[in-house]
Design an enzyme around this catalytic site. Structure first.
Site, PDB file in Angstrom:
ATOM      1  N   ASP A  62       0.855  -1.187   0.000  1.00  0.00           N
ATOM      2  CA  ASP A  62       0.000   0.000   0.000  1.00  0.00           C
ATOM      3  C   ASP A  62       0.893   1.239   0.000  1.00  0.00           C
ATOM      4  O   ASP A  62       1.707   1.418   0.910  1.00  0.00           O
ATOM      5  CB  ASP A  62      -0.899  -0.034   1.236  1.00  0.00           C
ATOM      6  CG  ASP A  62      -1.678   1.252   1.451  1.00  0.00           C
ATOM      7  OD1 ASP A  62      -1.862   1.995   0.477  1.00  0.00           O
ATOM      8  OD2 ASP A  62      -2.099   1.481   2.602  1.00  0.00           O
ATOM      9  N   ASN A  78      -0.375   4.546  -0.339  1.00  0.00           N
ATOM     10  CA  ASN A  78      -1.037   5.787   0.061  1.00  0.00           C
ATOM     11  C   ASN A  78      -1.751   5.721   1.409  1.00  0.00           C
ATOM     12  O   ASN A  78      -2.476   6.653   1.790  1.00  0.00           O
ATOM     13  CB  ASN A  78      -2.025   6.237  -1.022  1.00  0.00           C
ATOM     14  CG  ASN A  78      -3.118   5.199  -1.284  1.00  0.00           C
ATOM     15  OD1 ASN A  78      -3.251   4.220  -0.555  1.00  0.00           O
ATOM     16  ND2 ASN A  78      -3.900   5.418  -2.336  1.00  0.00           N
ATOM     17  N   ASP A  98      -4.220   3.817   2.572  1.00  0.00           N
ATOM     18  CA  ASP A  98      -5.645   3.509   2.697  1.00  0.00           C
ATOM     19  C   ASP A  98      -5.910   2.058   3.079  1.00  0.00           C
ATOM     20  O   ASP A  98      -7.058   1.627   3.179  1.00  0.00           O
ATOM     21  CB  ASP A  98      -6.390   3.868   1.415  1.00  0.00           C
ATOM     22  CG  ASP A  98      -5.986   3.001   0.212  1.00  0.00           C
ATOM     23  OD1 ASP A  98      -5.053   2.180   0.350  1.00  0.00           O
ATOM     24  OD2 ASP A  98      -6.585   3.168  -0.865  1.00  0.00           O
ATOM     25  N   ASP A 140      -1.650  -1.238  -4.021  1.00  0.00           N
ATOM     26  CA  ASP A 140      -1.892  -0.497  -5.253  1.00  0.00           C
ATOM     27  C   ASP A 140      -0.716  -0.635  -6.212  1.00  0.00           C
ATOM     28  O   ASP A 140       0.316  -1.246  -5.889  1.00  0.00           O
ATOM     29  CB  ASP A 140      -2.175   0.971  -4.946  1.00  0.00           C
ATOM     30  CG  ASP A 140      -1.184   1.582  -3.969  1.00  0.00           C
ATOM     31  OD1 ASP A 140       0.028   1.412  -4.180  1.00  0.00           O
ATOM     32  OD2 ASP A 140      -1.617   2.223  -2.993  1.00  0.00           O
ATOM     33  N   ASP A 189      -8.452 -16.571 -16.665  1.00  0.00           N
ATOM     34  CA  ASP A 189      -9.244 -17.033 -15.538  1.00  0.00           C
ATOM     35  C   ASP A 189     -10.357 -17.969 -15.988  1.00  0.00           C
ATOM     36  O   ASP A 189     -11.032 -17.711 -16.998  1.00  0.00           O
ATOM     37  CB  ASP A 189      -9.840 -15.819 -14.819  1.00  0.00           C
ATOM     38  CG  ASP A 189     -10.707 -16.199 -13.653  1.00  0.00           C
ATOM     39  OD1 ASP A 189     -10.161 -16.674 -12.647  1.00  0.00           O
ATOM     40  OD2 ASP A 189     -11.940 -16.024 -13.737  1.00  0.00           O
ATOM     41  N   GLU A 200      -5.843 -21.038 -16.388  1.00  0.00           N
ATOM     42  CA  GLU A 200      -6.274 -21.618 -15.115  1.00  0.00           C
ATOM     43  C   GLU A 200      -7.008 -22.908 -15.453  1.00  0.00           C
ATOM     44  O   GLU A 200      -8.171 -22.902 -15.824  1.00  0.00           O
ATOM     45  CB  GLU A 200      -7.195 -20.675 -14.348  1.00  0.00           C
ATOM     46  CG  GLU A 200      -7.593 -21.238 -12.990  1.00  0.00           C
ATOM     47  CD  GLU A 200      -8.660 -20.429 -12.284  1.00  0.00           C
ATOM     48  OE1 GLU A 200      -8.751 -20.538 -11.045  1.00  0.00           O
ATOM     49  OE2 GLU A 200      -9.419 -19.701 -12.959  1.00  0.00           O
TER      50      GLU A 200
END
Length: 592
Positions: free
Chosen positions: A64, A66, A68, A72, A243, A312
């Site tokens: 992270d 930032n 929060d 990211d 996926d 997958e």
């Protein structure tokens, strides 16, 4: 009525699709792609992905930047130096597209943008530029089976039966009793059909209700999704992890799935309280291969780029896995081999058989081995509670010393463990909310990366709340602590990966199982084209084991051995005639 229309459209799909593909800019390459076109091969002239080390990043949980509490893109970019030093060749990002986050990104509402939680398109371009500086490629997660119910396509499709996008999704009339069209189930519990009261029809969802399945019999759907692939290749990505790729098609006759009986003859009941079904009508249908061939043409049109397609592929046999490469190696380059890493018990004979199948029954293609990911409990599911660290080393040796492309999951390299929620109130994953308490969901394998013993494990700023709790294990299991420990799991990974890249036999050699009747030790020979040979031995028991190797039958004359890597506390053998392994110990030696 709806069922008949679907069948008739299938007969026209091939012709219509060919016309649409001819019209589209099938081989256009952006200026960025042209600038990077020489990056497709490694120094040995092989495709870049062959023998590579791939690293799955779960963006919400990696870093992270930032404060929060959610990982990211800028956080990922800040850790690329670490990944490069580990020896990673490419990172696979689980979905970073705009999403309502019902399935934490696998419900996509826009395929050609970045979710604000993770950053902006400028942040993505920055990540790509930084990755290039660190010689790391970026692989995107591509969800082809379904969209979010908030995607504009589905909003249009749902608006009326006459909407032009109605046939982009799987709509059907109710069954004879007024209920769902048949007994098909969602992988996440209960019926796979959801009634839309406005139009009076049901839509099919293999996964969550909020993830309606696309209709891959519609050539317009195919063109739209192939254009999405082009969008990201044009931005420089090196490939796609596809996926749920085996679930693109369903039986057009809507045949009910067969119920699987239990030992008592009664139907088996799963964690959601549903009858367990066979899935022969909704999974791994032959039409999937048509799409894979078309998709491969799209990616191969970027000449020199060597865009890789990873599938997958949870499959029941090596024969099904072999088909995923394509009859002419024109489908997936790397379908995931789940049959080795997900045995889920330390059974020597079964590991030996499964690995041997992957090495000898894929028409010479390279297997992609994987032991854990964001959908399954971490490697510690193999642990005995006493020797977990050594068992982790042993599993890593199988992953990196085999003839394979190796896919690892973030945190594997420090021995991060599964940390499931303790109460239902703590659960974030809808799988756990639906399946509690038998199925606690996937939160346990998605906890934040453990970088330091400091606040929030170095994942996020001090004082902030992280999207999932930091596991208590972060105090001792973290990158900073293990960097200072000579016998840490982190250093073991670094050494294994370095050997995989530097040793000719481990990088390019074939693989042959040794001592194939041994019930305690899994061992194999790696031999390079020039004759260089390496033996690998893994003790699957909690007791010391002594073994010997006679390699003459394999054309290897030497009996001496030079230690390349061994479990801490293990002995250096004088010859191949006697190699002693500590409990769950590993020995890798160069034959001399």
């Amino acid at each position: 009525m709806r069922q008949q229309g679907w069948r008739s459209k299938r007969t026209l799909a091939t012709v219509a699709l060919s016309a649409l593909l001819a019209i589209s800019a099938f081989a256009q390459v952006s200026a960025f792609a042209q600038q990077t076109s020489t990056a497709g091969q490694n120094t040995g002239g092989h495709p870049w992905w062959k023998g590579a080390v791939l690293y799955e990043v779960y963006p919400r949980s990696f870093q992270d930047s930032n404060g929060d509490g959610i990982g990211d893109l800028n956080g990922i970019a800040s850790r690329l130096g670490y990944l490069q030093s580990l020896g990673v060749d490419a990172i696979w990002l689980s979905p970073i597209y705009p999403s309502p986050q019902v399935d934490f990104g696998y419900d996509i509402s826009n395929y050609e943008a970045i979710d604000p939680q993770y950053g902006t398109m400028a942040d993505f371009d920055h990540l790509m530029a930084e990755a290039k500086k660190h010689n790391i490629r970026v692989i995107m997660d591509m969800v082809l089976n379904h969209t979010s119910d908030k995607h504009p396509w589905f909003i249009e499709s749902r608006s009326s039966k006459e909407n032009p996008k109605r046939d982009w999704y799987m709509w059907h009339d109710p069954g004879p009793n007024g209920g769902p069209p048949n007994n098909w189930q969602s992988d996440f519990g209960h019926s796979a059909w959801e009634l839309d009261r406005k139009t009076g029809q049901y839509y099919y969802h293999k996964f969550y209700i909020q993830q309606p399945d696309l209709n891959w019999n519609n050539p317009e759907v195919r063109k739209a999704m192939y254009d999405v692939v082009r969008f990201w290749v044009d931005r420089g990505v090196a490939g796609f992890r596809l996926d749920a790729i085996t679930t693109l098609f369903e039986d057009p006759k809507l045949t009910n799935e067969k119920e699987i009986p239990g030992k008592d003859g009664k139907p088996m009941i799963n964690a959601y309280g549903d009858v367990t079904l066979a899935e022969t009508e909704t999974n791994n249908l032959p039409e999937v291969h048509d799409v894979l061939r078309e998709l491969r043409k799209v990616t191969d049109s970027y000449q020199g780029r060597q865009v890789v397609l990873i599938g997958e592929t949870y499959l029941s046999s090596i024969a099904d896995l072999r088909k995923m490469y394509g009859l002419h190696n024109d489908e997936l380059q790397l379908p995931m081999d789940m049959q080795v890493g997900f045995i889920n018990r330390l059974d020597v004979s079964l590991f030996r058989r499964r690995i041997n199948e992957a090495e000898t029954e894929l028409n010479g293609n390279e297997p992609l081995f994987v032991f854990d990911n964001h959908d399954n409990a971490r490697w510690d599911r193999y642990g005995d509670g006493v020797h977990n660290k050594d068992i982790g080393r042993m599993l890593a040796a199988i992953l990196f010393a085999s003839r394979d492309t190796a896919l690892m999951y973030y945190g594997d390299e420090i021995g991060m463990v599964t940390t499931p929620p303790k109460t239902k109130a703590e659960v974030r994953d809808p799988v756990g909310i639906t399946g509690w308490p038998k199925n606690k969901g996937r939160d346990g394998e998605r906890t934040p990366m453990q970088w330091t013993a400091g606040p929030n494990a170095g994942f996020s700023g001090a004082g902030g709340k992280t999207w999932l709790p930091i596991p208590p294990s972060y105090r001792t299991i973290n990158v900073a602590a293990e960097s200072d420990e000579s016998d840490s799991i982190l250093h073991w990974y670094e050494e294994l990966i370095a050997l995989k890249k530097s040793n000719t036999a481990l990088r390019e050699g074939d693989e042959t199982m040794l001592n194939t009747t041994d019930a305690h030790v899994l061992s194999w020979l790696r031999r390079a084209p020039g004759g260089e040979a390496v033996v690998v031995a893994c003790n699957f028991t909690a007791q010391p084991q002594t073994i010997g190797f006679d390699l003459k039958a394999h054309g290897v004359a030497g009996e001496g051995v030079k230690t390349l890597l061994k479990t801490p506390g293990g002995a250096d053998p004088v010859s191949l005639n006697s190699v002693t392994l500590p409990p769950f110990g590993v020995y890798i030696g160069q034959v001399e």
